[in-house]
Design a protein around this motif. Structure first.
Motif, PDB file in Angstrom:
ATOM      1  N   UNK A 163      26.150 -82.784  -5.892  1.00 31.87           N
ATOM      2  CA  UNK A 163      27.248 -83.417  -5.148  1.00 31.87           C
ATOM      3  C   UNK A 163      27.149 -84.942  -5.156  1.00 31.87           C
ATOM      4  N   UNK A 218      33.156 -89.684  -5.681  1.00 30.85           N
ATOM      5  CA  UNK A 218      33.975 -89.551  -4.471  1.00 30.85           C
ATOM      6  C   UNK A 218      33.703 -88.255  -3.705  1.00 30.85           C
ATOM      7  N   UNK A 219      32.458 -87.821  -3.716  1.00 25.48           N
ATOM      8  CA  UNK A 219      32.132 -86.599  -2.972  1.00 25.48           C
ATOM      9  C   UNK A 219      32.989 -85.423  -3.414  1.00 25.48           C
ATOM     10  N   UNK A 274      36.049 -85.361  -4.089  1.00 21.78           N
ATOM     11  CA  UNK A 274      37.450 -85.443  -3.640  1.00 21.78           C
ATOM     12  C   UNK A 274      38.345 -86.047  -4.726  1.00 21.78           C
ATOM     13  N   UNK A 275      39.627 -85.764  -4.584  1.00 21.79           N
ATOM     14  CA  UNK A 275      40.617 -86.257  -5.542  1.00 21.79           C
ATOM     15  C   UNK A 275      41.061 -87.658  -5.126  1.00 21.79           C
ATOM     16  N   UNK A 276      41.126 -88.576  -6.066  1.00 20.98           N
ATOM     17  CA  UNK A 276      41.537 -89.941  -5.729  1.00 20.98           C
ATOM     18  C   UNK A 276      43.061 -90.019  -5.612  1.00 20.98           C
ATOM     19  N   UNK A 299      44.072 -75.257  -5.897  1.00 20.95           N
ATOM     20  CA  UNK A 299      42.921 -75.033  -5.018  1.00 20.95           C
ATOM     21  C   UNK A 299      41.645 -75.273  -5.799  1.00 20.95           C
ATOM     22  N   UNK A 300      40.814 -76.144  -5.288  1.00 25.08           N
ATOM     23  CA  UNK A 300      39.533 -76.344  -5.939  1.00 25.08           C
ATOM     24  C   UNK A 300      39.550 -77.366  -7.057  1.00 25.08           C
ATOM     25  N   UNK A 333      49.060 -67.168  -0.135  1.00 25.10           N
ATOM     26  CA  UNK A 333      48.864 -68.113   0.982  1.00 25.10           C
ATOM     27  C   UNK A 333      49.557 -67.620   2.247  1.00 25.10           C
ATOM     28  N   UNK A 376      31.632 -78.870   6.182  1.00 27.30           N
ATOM     29  CA  UNK A 376      32.935 -79.104   5.572  1.00 27.30           C
ATOM     30  C   UNK A 376      34.070 -78.627   6.484  1.00 27.30           C
TER      31      UNK A 376
END
Lengths: 562, 191
Positions: A52, A57-58, A60-62, A76-77, A334, A390
């Motif tokens: 990780x 960015x951990x 994450x998505x920028x 997802x993911x 969903x 999380x």
């Protein structure tokens, strides 16, 4: 001549990989055309061994990525560890017509078999007979008995861990040992058995290898599958089918090959080959073969045939009835419920299981379970867990030493179950070609019209209600229902467009996946689907592909395809 | 990311409620933020991260480099409105410390730091209560929420956080569904 092969396979994803393996093993010199880059098993899984803290960015998505990839980044993911296996939306545009549609793609060798969810469920005659019984769409030209041996065949190669349950609506397969449920999932299973004897909670049937299989795996329980698995712990074209095809010496793999059209000989009524555009050089090149397998994905394959226009087929190769592209489907999901379990605080688990629990369909399977408000049904995926940092960070108040201690301790047990429902085939849900918009290779953009309708909405209400009802009966607290309406395509189970059928007037493909009237062209990806059932579809694509390859080669030997 | 978290996050994106914001407020939220200001607050962010996750038998957030991580996340992974809220919040916090204690946050005692951050947590809470989930998306996340989210993420994905404060198993090799928890056992770092 280097341009001529026995067979051409268009696409290297989950069904194209199978076509390549089967045709090569049967001795055909086979050219596999892939529009994207090569991805070599292990070598090109560049993020697979990253921790990780190795990501900027951990994971994450920028914001930049979200802006450039508004569709792919919604998956997802989707994260810093696997985004290299999704297309760039800017580079690969498409047109959303009536209704939103998320078209998720992986343009590379292996396609989306690198990032798929790996759940493998057989269909049954409940599914194959439904259209005929209800007068919806057209009848499937096959029944369970036609595909069952091919389910056996592909499962034996893929390696699928699962638990036999003896359910007629979800036939058992050839399974590797099942993965384990955790403490709360086991409790949930027992409770459901007690309160709803007609419902079953089973461990997911997953193409993750619970033991070493055909030189691959076993799964290491890292749950990092979508980065590509250097252990070969799950099935992908890259790890499984393409290496076998390559080992025969019959495979030629050509990445960066965008198929512009399938070539057609009007006198022989046969496809003679394909014209590609080299993605890098933009050069136009033709390749020829006796038999062609189209496995470029539901929307990709449909687009290719719509593009293949000739005097005989002005609306696309084989599109004599104007139905090519129509009856596009995707599962709707969903929708379900989640809850907390107070108790079992001394229980935990170890390892990261890349699999869910599954609740097979229990609606509309017989007279006793028949619904008046909708047809077909749904299954649930779900999992129980002890919440980690999380999940907890947003709900734990405060900060400081006490907060840190709570944050880093196993949190409360929670469960979530999420329904995946069948979507009916509607003529107005369709793929067509844009009249004026083109991609950078001069090919027309796919235009997609899609919306879910009242059958799906009624089913969602019931699925939500049933989910909450089961969690409440099983002793969960704070049970909350959810229904996040997502656009079509978001489930990444898009299928249909060139449905199989018995009648060339109302379908595009016959019971052997041959294009009506062009017998040496086989379409065996998701586009061939006549209905969508509610099971994850890849296993059925694989079985249909192996079956069609067997038929194609026997026909070829008999001289029926020349 | 675990599916559940993803679905929860999805819920924040759902819904098309748009508030009409007044002119000045709209400008404050939508202006291009001066992200270079973040570098000025690098030391402060290290101290703030350590107030949220202090050292114990495992390293604190400052030692884990979380201050720098927060800056990177605010720059790269944060919407413009939340960026403006964040930079505004840092200014406010520095000013609050000066006004109330006559010194910088870094010079404050642990008790003073706790009081200061509690003040901003309360502010964020009343903001959220007032606006609710969907509307808070329209106005961006409050300063404290952004700060805490990124401190937790940065710490729990850092090497010291994942391997010392949490338990990290790079290659588990197997899955065991039922394991008795031992007293004091840390949670798994990854799902």
């Amino acid at each position: 001549m280097g341009q001529t092969y026995d067979a051409i396979v268009i696409g290297s994803g989950i069904s194209g990989g199978w076509a390549a393996k089967e045709l090569c093993e049967k001795g055909l010199s086979t050219l596999v055309l892939e529009r994207g880059r090569n991805v070599e098993h292990v070598k090109d899984y560049t993020t697979a061994f990253m921790n990780p803290w190795d990501f900027e960015h951990g994971l994450r998505v920028t914001e930049k990525d979200k802006a450039e990839n508004p569709i792919q980044s919604q998956v997802f993911g989707y994260n810093e560890g696997n985004k290299q296996f999704f297309v760039n939306d800017k580079e690969h545009p498409y047109v959303q017509g009536h209704g939103a549609f998320n078209w998720v793609r992986g343009y590379q060798v292996g396609g989306r078999s690198l990032t798929w969810g790996r759940l493998c469920y057989r269909w049954s005659d409940l599914d194959f007979e439904a259209n005929a019984k209800e007068g919806i769409g057209v009848d499937w030209p096959i029944r369970y008995k036609d595909i069952a041996p091919w389910y056996d065949y592909v499962e034996k190669f893929v390696g699928i861990s699962g638990q036999p349950e003896g359910l007629p609506q979800l036939p058992d397969g050839v399974f590797l040992p099942p993965m384990e449920m955790n403490f709360l999932e086991k409790h949930f299973k027992e409770q459901i058995k007690k309160h709803f004897p007609e419902r079953c909670v089973t461990i997911g049937r997953s193409a993750n290898l619970s033991r070493g299989w055909n030189g691959r795996g076993p799964c290491q329980f890292r749950n990092l599958c979508s980065r590509g698995c250097p252990f070969g712990g799950y099935f992908s074209s890259n790890s499984a089918t393409l290496p076998v095809a390559l080992a025969t010496g019959n495979l030629t793999l050509r990445p960066f090959s965008i198929v512009a059209e399938v070539l057609y000989d009007k006198d022989k009524k046969r496809a003679t080959g394909v014209r590609i555009i080299d993605a890098m050089t933009h050069e136009s090149i033709e390749f020829y073969a006796k038999v062609i397998f189209l496995n470029a994905s539901t929307i990709g394959s449909t687009s290719i045939l719509l593009q293949s226009k000739s005097a005989e087929f002005p609306d696309g190769l084989g599109n004599t009835n104007g139905l090519m592209g129509r009856f596009l489907m995707d599962h709707h999901e969903r929708v379900g419920a989640e809850g907390v379990y107070h108790g079992f605080m001394d229980e935990y688990y170890s390892g990261r299981r890349p699999n869910t629990v599954y609740i097979p369909r229990f609606r509309n399977i017989d007279a006793a379970t028949a619904r008046t408000d909708y047809s077909r049904g749904f299954g649930y995926t779900g999992s129980a867990m002890r919440e980690s940092w999380n999940e907890q960070s947003a709900v734990l108040p405060g900060f400081g030493p006490g907060f840190k201690n709570q944050l880093t301790s196993p949190g409360p047990w929670t469960i979530q179950i999420n329904a995946w429902g069948e979507t009916l085939p509607y003529a107005e849900n369709k793929v067509s070609l844009s009249a004026d918009k083109k991609d950078r290779w001069g090919l027309p953009l796919a235009e997609i019209d899609f919306s879910f309708q009242s059958n799906e909405q009624h089913m969602r209400k019931d699925a939500k209600h049933c989910a909450a009802e089961m969690l409440s009966a099983a002793g969960f607290a704070d049970v909350s229902e959810f229904d996040y309406q997502a656009p079509g395509g978001a489930s990444i189970h898009e299928m249909g467009g060139m449905r199989m059928g018995r009648d060339p007037k109302t379908s595009l493909l016959n019971g052997n996946n041959q294009l009506h009237g062009v017998k040496n062209l086989f379409v065996t990806d998701g586009s061939c689907m006549t209905s969508s059932a509610c099971q994850n579809p890849s296993l059925t694509y694989m079985a249909l592909t192996a079956r069609a390859c067997d038929y194609a080669v026997s026909e070829l030997k008999k001289g029926n395809l020349g | 990311m675990h599916r559940r978290t993803a679905v929860k996050r999805l819920s924040l994106l759902a819904g098309g409620v748009l508030l009409s914001l007044g002119g000045i407020k709209y400008y404050q939220l939508h202006k291009v933020p001066d992200l270079s200001l973040l570098d000025k607050y690098r030391a402060l962010l290290g101290d703030l991260s350590d107030t949220i996750i202090p050292a114990s038998d495992s390293p604190g957030a400052k030692e884990a480099g979380v201050g720098d991580f927060v800056i990177k996340m605010v720059r790269d992974c944060t919407d413009r409105k939340s960026q403006n809220n964040f930079i505004g919040g840092l200014k406010d916090l520095a000013g609050y410390a000066q006004n109330k204690y006559g010194k910088s946050y870094g010079q404050c005692t642990v008790e003073e730091r706790t009081e200061i951050l509690s003040h901003f947590e309360k502010k964020a809470k009343s903001f959220s209560r007032l606006l609710g989930k969907v509307e808070s998306k329209v106005e961006g996340d409050p300063f404290f929420v952004t700060l805490k989210n990124y401190v937790v993420l940065g710490y729990c994905t850092s090497k010291p956080g994942a391997t010392q404060a949490l338990r990290y198993d790079f290659i588990p090799g197997k899955y065991i569904g039922v394991v008795a928890l031992t007293p004091g056992q840390r949670a798994w770092a990854t799902e």
